[in-house]
Design a protein around this motif. Structure first.
Motif, PDB file in Angstrom:
ATOM      1  N   VAL A  34      10.724  -1.625  -9.039  1.00 19.87           N
ATOM      2  CA  VAL A  34      11.698  -1.396  -7.975  1.00 19.87           C
ATOM      3  C   VAL A  34      11.267  -2.181  -6.742  1.00 19.87           C
ATOM      4  O   VAL A  34      10.121  -2.626  -6.629  1.00 19.87           O
ATOM      5  CB  VAL A  34      11.813   0.107  -7.626  1.00 19.87           C
ATOM      6  N   LEU A  35      12.193  -2.344  -5.816  1.00 24.61           N
ATOM      7  CA  LEU A  35      11.854  -2.992  -4.554  1.00 24.61           C
ATOM      8  C   LEU A  35      11.191  -1.974  -3.628  1.00 24.61           C
ATOM      9  O   LEU A  35      11.533  -0.782  -3.654  1.00 24.61           O
ATOM     10  CB  LEU A  35      13.107  -3.581  -3.911  1.00 24.61           C
ATOM     11  N   PRO A  36      10.265  -2.407  -2.796  1.00 24.01           N
ATOM     12  CA  PRO A  36       9.479  -1.447  -2.009  1.00 24.01           C
ATOM     13  C   PRO A  36      10.218  -0.770  -0.864  1.00 24.01           C
ATOM     14  O   PRO A  36       9.815   0.309  -0.432  1.00 24.01           O
ATOM     15  CB  PRO A  36       8.315  -2.296  -1.473  1.00 24.01           C
ATOM     16  N   HIS A  37      11.313  -1.362  -0.369  1.00 21.87           N
ATOM     17  CA  HIS A  37      11.898  -0.839   0.870  1.00 21.87           C
ATOM     18  C   HIS A  37      12.572   0.521   0.714  1.00 21.87           C
ATOM     19  O   HIS A  37      12.787   1.218   1.703  1.00 21.87           O
ATOM     20  CB  HIS A  37      12.908  -1.843   1.440  1.00 21.87           C
ATOM     21  N   SER A  38      12.886   0.913  -0.525  1.00 23.55           N
ATOM     22  CA  SER A  38      13.605   2.177  -0.725  1.00 23.55           C
ATOM     23  C   SER A  38      12.750   3.254  -1.372  1.00 23.55           C
ATOM     24  O   SER A  38      13.279   4.277  -1.812  1.00 23.55           O
ATOM     25  CB  SER A  38      14.854   1.931  -1.586  1.00 23.55           C
ATOM     26  N   THR A  39      11.434   3.048  -1.427  1.00 19.86           N
ATOM     27  CA  THR A  39      10.555   4.003  -2.113  1.00 19.86           C
ATOM     28  C   THR A  39       9.427   4.485  -1.216  1.00 19.86           C
ATOM     29  O   THR A  39       8.951   3.750  -0.350  1.00 19.86           O
ATOM     30  CB  THR A  39       9.936   3.367  -3.376  1.00 19.86           C
ATOM     31  N   GLY A  40       8.985   5.725  -1.478  1.00 18.02           N
ATOM     32  CA  GLY A  40       7.834   6.231  -0.751  1.00 18.02           C
ATOM     33  C   GLY A  40       6.568   5.474  -1.083  1.00 18.02           C
ATOM     34  O   GLY A  40       5.769   5.152  -0.203  1.00 18.02           O
ATOM     35  N   VAL A  41       6.372   5.160  -2.374  1.00 17.41           N
ATOM     36  CA  VAL A  41       5.166   4.423  -2.754  1.00 17.41           C
ATOM     37  C   VAL A  41       5.177   3.018  -2.145  1.00 17.41           C
ATOM     38  O   VAL A  41       4.137   2.481  -1.766  1.00 17.41           O
ATOM     39  CB  VAL A  41       4.999   4.355  -4.291  1.00 17.41           C
ATOM     40  N   GLY A  42       6.359   2.418  -2.033  1.00 20.38           N
ATOM     41  CA  GLY A  42       6.451   1.098  -1.407  1.00 20.38           C
ATOM     42  C   GLY A  42       6.009   1.134   0.037  1.00 20.38           C
ATOM     43  O   GLY A  42       5.276   0.253   0.504  1.00 20.38           O
ATOM     44  N   LYS A  43       6.443   2.159   0.750  1.00 23.92           N
ATOM     45  CA  LYS A  43       6.037   2.302   2.155  1.00 23.92           C
ATOM     46  C   LYS A  43       4.534   2.549   2.259  1.00 23.92           C
ATOM     47  O   LYS A  43       3.862   1.970   3.123  1.00 23.92           O
ATOM     48  CB  LYS A  43       6.803   3.448   2.812  1.00 23.92           C
ATOM     49  N   ALA A  44       4.013   3.404   1.382  1.00 23.58           N
ATOM     50  CA  ALA A  44       2.578   3.691   1.417  1.00 23.58           C
ATOM     51  C   ALA A  44       1.758   2.438   1.145  1.00 23.58           C
ATOM     52  O   ALA A  44       0.725   2.203   1.781  1.00 23.58           O
ATOM     53  CB  ALA A  44       2.232   4.783   0.403  1.00 23.58           C
ATOM     54  N   LEU A  45       2.227   1.610   0.207  1.00 29.62           N
ATOM     55  CA  LEU A  45       1.482   0.415  -0.168  1.00 29.62           C
ATOM     56  C   LEU A  45       1.542  -0.676   0.893  1.00 29.62           C
ATOM     57  O   LEU A  45       0.606  -1.472   1.023  1.00 29.62           O
ATOM     58  CB  LEU A  45       2.018  -0.130  -1.495  1.00 29.62           C
ATOM     59  N   LEU A  46       2.616  -0.727   1.662  1.00 24.34           N
ATOM     60  CA  LEU A  46       2.791  -1.792   2.650  1.00 24.34           C
ATOM     61  C   LEU A  46       2.455  -1.367   4.074  1.00 24.34           C
ATOM     62  O   LEU A  46       2.526  -2.181   4.988  1.00 24.34           O
ATOM     63  CB  LEU A  46       4.234  -2.312   2.612  1.00 24.34           C
ATOM     64  N   ALA A  47       2.058  -0.124   4.258  1.00 22.00           N
ATOM     65  CA  ALA A  47       1.886   0.411   5.612  1.00 22.00           C
ATOM     66  C   ALA A  47       0.901  -0.386   6.452  1.00 22.00           C
ATOM     67  O   ALA A  47       1.087  -0.521   7.673  1.00 22.00           O
ATOM     68  CB  ALA A  47       1.459   1.873   5.549  1.00 22.00           C
ATOM     69  N   ASN A  48      -0.145  -0.918   5.843  1.00 21.89           N
ATOM     70  CA  ASN A  48      -1.166  -1.646   6.608  1.00 21.89           C
ATOM     71  C   ASN A  48      -1.080  -3.155   6.434  1.00 21.89           C
ATOM     72  O   ASN A  48      -2.017  -3.879   6.776  1.00 21.89           O
ATOM     73  CB  ASN A  48      -2.556  -1.141   6.206  1.00 21.89           C
ATOM     74  N   THR A  49       0.048  -3.626   5.913  1.00 20.09           N
ATOM     75  CA  THR A  49       0.280  -5.058   5.779  1.00 20.09           C
ATOM     76  C   THR A  49       0.803  -5.606   7.099  1.00 20.09           C
ATOM     77  O   THR A  49       1.645  -4.962   7.746  1.00 20.09           O
ATOM     78  CB  THR A  49       1.308  -5.330   4.663  1.00 20.09           C
ATOM     79  N   PRO A  50       0.319  -6.762   7.561  1.00 16.78           N
ATOM     80  CA  PRO A  50       0.809  -7.326   8.822  1.00 16.78           C
ATOM     81  C   PRO A  50       2.333  -7.466   8.831  1.00 16.78           C
ATOM     82  O   PRO A  50       2.945  -7.779   7.800  1.00 16.78           O
ATOM     83  CB  PRO A  50       0.125  -8.699   8.889  1.00 16.78           C
ATOM     84  N   ASP A  51       2.932  -7.236   9.995  1.00 20.41           N
ATOM     85  CA  ASP A  51       4.392  -7.248  10.111  1.00 20.41           C
ATOM     86  C   ASP A  51       5.008  -8.558   9.613  1.00 20.41           C
ATOM     87  O   ASP A  51       6.054  -8.545   8.950  1.00 20.41           O
ATOM     88  CB  ASP A  51       4.811  -7.020  11.570  1.00 20.41           C
ATOM     89  N   ASN A  52       4.371  -9.683   9.920  1.00 26.58           N
ATOM     90  CA  ASN A  52       4.960 -10.962   9.506  1.00 26.58           C
ATOM     91  C   ASN A  52       4.989 -11.100   7.985  1.00 26.58           C
ATOM     92  O   ASN A  52       5.923 -11.673   7.417  1.00 26.58           O
ATOM     93  CB  ASN A  52       4.215 -12.138  10.145  1.00 26.58           C
TER      94      ASN A  52
END
Length: 264
Positions: free
Chosen positions: A144-162
């Protein structure tokens, strides 16, 4: 396996007691992955500090073995033989995680999942279903794409904004429901909430009537997250206060278990 073309001077013992050429080869593969999967020799030399002749010998061996391929533009890309290793490792990671997911089910009553970030997508690698007759089910192997999932948010939370913006530009942000976040600014705001709260929420964003709570697995050898999902009528705000500490504790214990599988 084709014979190695690494010279004997590269095969000496390292300061950690391992084989230096192997340590260097795996370091180069990880640097290639961090760079998006394709690099030039000069980039690898600059980031690793190794001399170009050494890198060239190591890359030539990796090419012969199929773990790296050389592009027409003379740059190097990760090779197809890594796919089989990655798939096997993902299955094994899911196997290790199952007892911890089972604990989540026992303590929360809801379906527990483990997911990894694979390129720009989320892939589910393990699940233990709830014992309720009404329960959530996500097929292991589903992407699945990360923008619509809780796990996606958890995995990308500390990724730089750019980097997050670049990922979203590649994948797009299609709406799965009317509650799906569909703008980069909205998603970045959600990631800021994850960092502030210590957990991520999918509130009817992937499927109406379903709520998901997720946390990342600290210091995992590959970016991983665990979650519980269930009907919105059960995974309420009050339930969240009880479930999140359990998620965080299990994630910490799973992190320790994974570290023990890879002793220094």
């Amino acid at each position: 396996m084709p014979p190695s073309s690494v010279s004997s001077t590269d095969s000496t013992k390292s300061t950690t007691g391992g084989v230096q050429s192997l340590e260097r080869a795996f370091d180069l593969l990880e640097r290639m992955a961090d760079a998006g999967g394709e690099v030039g020799l000069s980039e690898l030399s600059a980031s690793s500090g190794l001399p170009l002749p050494t890198i060239h010998r190591l890359m030539r061996t990796l090419v012969v073995c199929g773990y790296v391929r050389q592009q027409a533009n003379r740059r190097y890309a990760l090779g197809p033989r890594l796919i089989r290793l990655g798939e096997s490792a993902s299955r094994l990671l899911g196997t290790w995680a199952r007892p911890y997911l089972a604990r989540l089910v026992e303590e929360t009553g809801e379906t527990a999942n483990m997911a990894l970030l694979d390129g720009d997508e989320i892939v589910y690698v393990a699940q233990v279903p709830s014992k309720h007759s009404m329960r959530m089910f996500t097929e292991v192997g589903r992407r699945v794409l990360p923008h619509s999932t809780g796990v996606g948010k958890a995995l990308l939370a500390n990724t730089p904004d750019n980097e997050v913006r670049a990922l979203l530009a590649r994948t797009g942000m299609p709406a799965a429901t009317e509650k799906t976040i569909t703008t980069p600014d909205g998603f970045l705001a959600a990631l800021a909430d994850v960092r502030r709260l210590g957990y991520a929420i999918d509130d009817n964003e992937q499927e109406i009537g379903v709520r998901c709570l997720a946390v990342s697995v600290p210091n995992s050898p590959t970016a991983a997250a665990i979650s519980i999902s269930g009907p919105a009528g059960r995974v309420t705000e009050a339930a969240t206060d009880k479930i999140v500490p359990v998620l965080q504790q299990v994630a910490g214990e799973l992190s320790e278990a994974l570290a023990s599988q890879n002793p220094a």
